[in-house]
Scaffold this motif. Sequence first.
Motif, PDB file in Angstrom:
ATOM      1  N   THR A 118       1.122  -1.432  -0.168  1.00  0.00           N
ATOM      2  CA  THR A 118       0.084  -0.685   0.083  1.00  0.00           C
ATOM      3  C   THR A 118       0.764   1.114  -0.119  1.00  0.00           C
ATOM      4  O   THR A 118       1.808   1.056   1.154  1.00  0.00           O
ATOM      5  CB  THR A 118      -0.475   0.065   1.360  1.00  0.00           C
ATOM      6  N   LEU A 119       1.038   2.396  -1.164  1.00  0.00           N
ATOM      7  CA  LEU A 119       1.375   3.198  -1.063  1.00  0.00           C
ATOM      8  C   LEU A 119       0.304   4.562  -0.425  1.00  0.00           C
ATOM      9  O   LEU A 119      -0.957   4.160  -0.467  1.00  0.00           O
ATOM     10  CB  LEU A 119       1.969   3.938  -2.548  1.00  0.00           C
ATOM     11  N   GLY A 120       0.544   5.570  -0.139  1.00  0.00           N
ATOM     12  CA  GLY A 120      -0.459   6.577   0.215  1.00  0.00           C
ATOM     13  C   GLY A 120       0.327   7.973   0.200  1.00  0.00           C
ATOM     14  O   GLY A 120       2.181   8.052   0.205  1.00  0.00           O
ATOM     15  N   ILE A 121      -0.130   9.017   0.361  1.00  0.00           N
ATOM     16  CA  ILE A 121       0.225  10.402   1.193  1.00  0.00           C
ATOM     17  C   ILE A 121      -0.782  10.614   1.553  1.00  0.00           C
ATOM     18  O   ILE A 121      -2.223  10.641   2.080  1.00  0.00           O
ATOM     19  CB  ILE A 121      -0.491  11.448  -0.511  1.00  0.00           C
ATOM     20  N   SER A 122       0.311  11.458   2.568  1.00  0.00           N
ATOM     21  CA  SER A 122      -1.056  12.278   4.098  1.00  0.00           C
ATOM     22  C   SER A 122      -2.168  13.065   3.350  1.00  0.00           C
ATOM     23  O   SER A 122      -1.679  13.921   2.510  1.00  0.00           O
ATOM     24  CB  SER A 122       0.496  12.599   4.757  1.00  0.00           C
ATOM     25  N   SER A 123      -2.741  13.397   4.827  1.00  0.00           N
ATOM     26  CA  SER A 123      -4.125  14.429   4.180  1.00  0.00           C
ATOM     27  C   SER A 123      -2.870  15.618   4.069  1.00  0.00           C
ATOM     28  O   SER A 123      -2.297  16.081   5.422  1.00  0.00           O
ATOM     29  CB  SER A 123      -5.018  13.972   5.355  1.00  0.00           C
ATOM     30  N   PRO A 124      -3.809  16.381   3.465  1.00  0.00           N
ATOM     31  CA  PRO A 124      -3.451  17.674   2.770  1.00  0.00           C
ATOM     32  C   PRO A 124      -3.677  18.468   4.056  1.00  0.00           C
ATOM     33  O   PRO A 124      -3.053  19.556   3.811  1.00  0.00           O
ATOM     34  CB  PRO A 124      -3.835  17.980   1.735  1.00  0.00           C
ATOM     35  N   LEU A 125      -4.329  18.142   5.361  1.00  0.00           N
ATOM     36  CA  LEU A 125      -5.159  19.431   6.157  1.00  0.00           C
ATOM     37  C   LEU A 125      -5.376  18.985   7.410  1.00  0.00           C
ATOM     38  O   LEU A 125      -5.209  17.254   7.339  1.00  0.00           O
ATOM     39  CB  LEU A 125      -6.859  19.579   5.425  1.00  0.00           C
ATOM     40  N   PRO A 126      -5.205  19.495   8.513  1.00  0.00           N
ATOM     41  CA  PRO A 126      -5.150  19.186   9.389  1.00  0.00           C
ATOM     42  C   PRO A 126      -6.273  18.355  10.219  1.00  0.00           C
ATOM     43  O   PRO A 126      -7.846  19.013   9.890  1.00  0.00           O
ATOM     44  CB  PRO A 126      -4.852  20.789  10.333  1.00  0.00           C
ATOM     45  N   SER A 127      -6.986  18.535  10.896  1.00  0.00           N
ATOM     46  CA  SER A 127      -8.224  18.403  12.104  1.00  0.00           C
ATOM     47  C   SER A 127      -8.486  19.054  12.370  1.00  0.00           C
ATOM     48  O   SER A 127      -7.970  20.513  12.279  1.00  0.00           O
ATOM     49  CB  SER A 127      -8.169  16.963  13.160  1.00  0.00           C
ATOM     50  N   VAL A 128      -9.502  19.045  12.848  1.00  0.00           N
ATOM     51  CA  VAL A 128     -10.348  20.083  12.850  1.00  0.00           C
ATOM     52  C   VAL A 128     -11.138  20.353  14.066  1.00  0.00           C
ATOM     53  O   VAL A 128     -11.885  19.219  14.718  1.00  0.00           O
ATOM     54  CB  VAL A 128     -11.806  20.796  12.039  1.00  0.00           C
ATOM     55  N   THR A 129     -10.997  21.194  15.252  1.00  0.00           N
ATOM     56  CA  THR A 129     -11.915  20.576  16.872  1.00  0.00           C
ATOM     57  C   THR A 129     -12.906  21.694  17.105  1.00  0.00           C
ATOM     58  O   THR A 129     -13.152  22.815  16.494  1.00  0.00           O
ATOM     59  CB  THR A 129     -10.933  21.602  17.780  1.00  0.00           C
ATOM     60  N   VAL A 130     -14.252  20.517  17.422  1.00  0.00           N
ATOM     61  CA  VAL A 130     -15.652  20.946  17.214  1.00  0.00           C
ATOM     62  C   VAL A 130     -16.017  20.152  19.039  1.00  0.00           C
ATOM     63  O   VAL A 130     -16.267  19.486  19.489  1.00  0.00           O
ATOM     64  CB  VAL A 130     -16.135  19.937  16.345  1.00  0.00           C
TER      65      VAL A 130
END
Length: 289
Positions: A118-130
């Motif tokens: 499995t190859l991948g790329i990291s998520s380009p956006l950080p997490s969002v806090t609610v």
Amino acid sequence: MDLLIIYGIEVLNAIAVLIIMSLGLAVVFGMMKIVNMAHGEFMMLGGYSAILATNHLGVPIWIAMLVIAPLVVGVFGIVIERVIIRHLYGRMIDTMLATWGLSLALIGAATMVFGNTTLGISSPLPSVTVGSYSTSGYSLFTILFALCLVGALWLLLRYTTLGLCARATMQNARMAAALGTNPGKIYSLTFGLGAALSGLGGALLAPITGVIPTIGISFIAKAFITVIGGGSAIIAGTLSSSTLFGTISQLATYAWTPVFGAVALLLSAIVLLRLLPQGITGRFFRRSL
């Protein structure tokens, strides 16, 4: 309240993933009546294109996902239409066998080149806090982008010359040709558009699922269920069936496990097609695009 918002975002994300996964197939199968068994592999190619462009060529991830992946797979789709599909119009079984063989060839080629890892790329956006909870910022992007993608496709098919010629050619190629349209060119561009949407979907899902040569198998089943459940209307059908199946699947996942979520999606599709054999838009939204 915060937890309900998080649950709502995850349900909308499940719907958005089905939309992104299915739009390319909706164009090819819904408009052209081509059973493209290589749809999942087109998505796989889009994922690999984005990964290679980002990790090895240094292309910014957004350009790799939103520009390079659909462009590469779209051009590949036009070539496949001219070499294989063009000679099989009106022969559904032959088309299924040809695209199935193409899917096996693409899986084998990808396995030889990339290996069975499995190859991948990291998520380009950080997490969002609610409140006291957090959710993926990329999930929010996926929801917004799915809406924009549906809107863009609707505008393309409804108000552009290409969209008008494509819909006319698919309904009556001889009449469209008599009015000056080149059906061969329109078929190629329409298939290329469907392939480009598939590649775009694979690239957008790469940060979520990763990419492996056989990942198309997991894509194509859900895509076909969504498109067939939606019925003949490309956009209204995809939206309505994605909303129905995505909501049911995610609620079942909350209540039990993701496995039960997948089972619930399949069972809901069986019930839907038993009650509405022509899909949702065969009974509702009949005049919709």
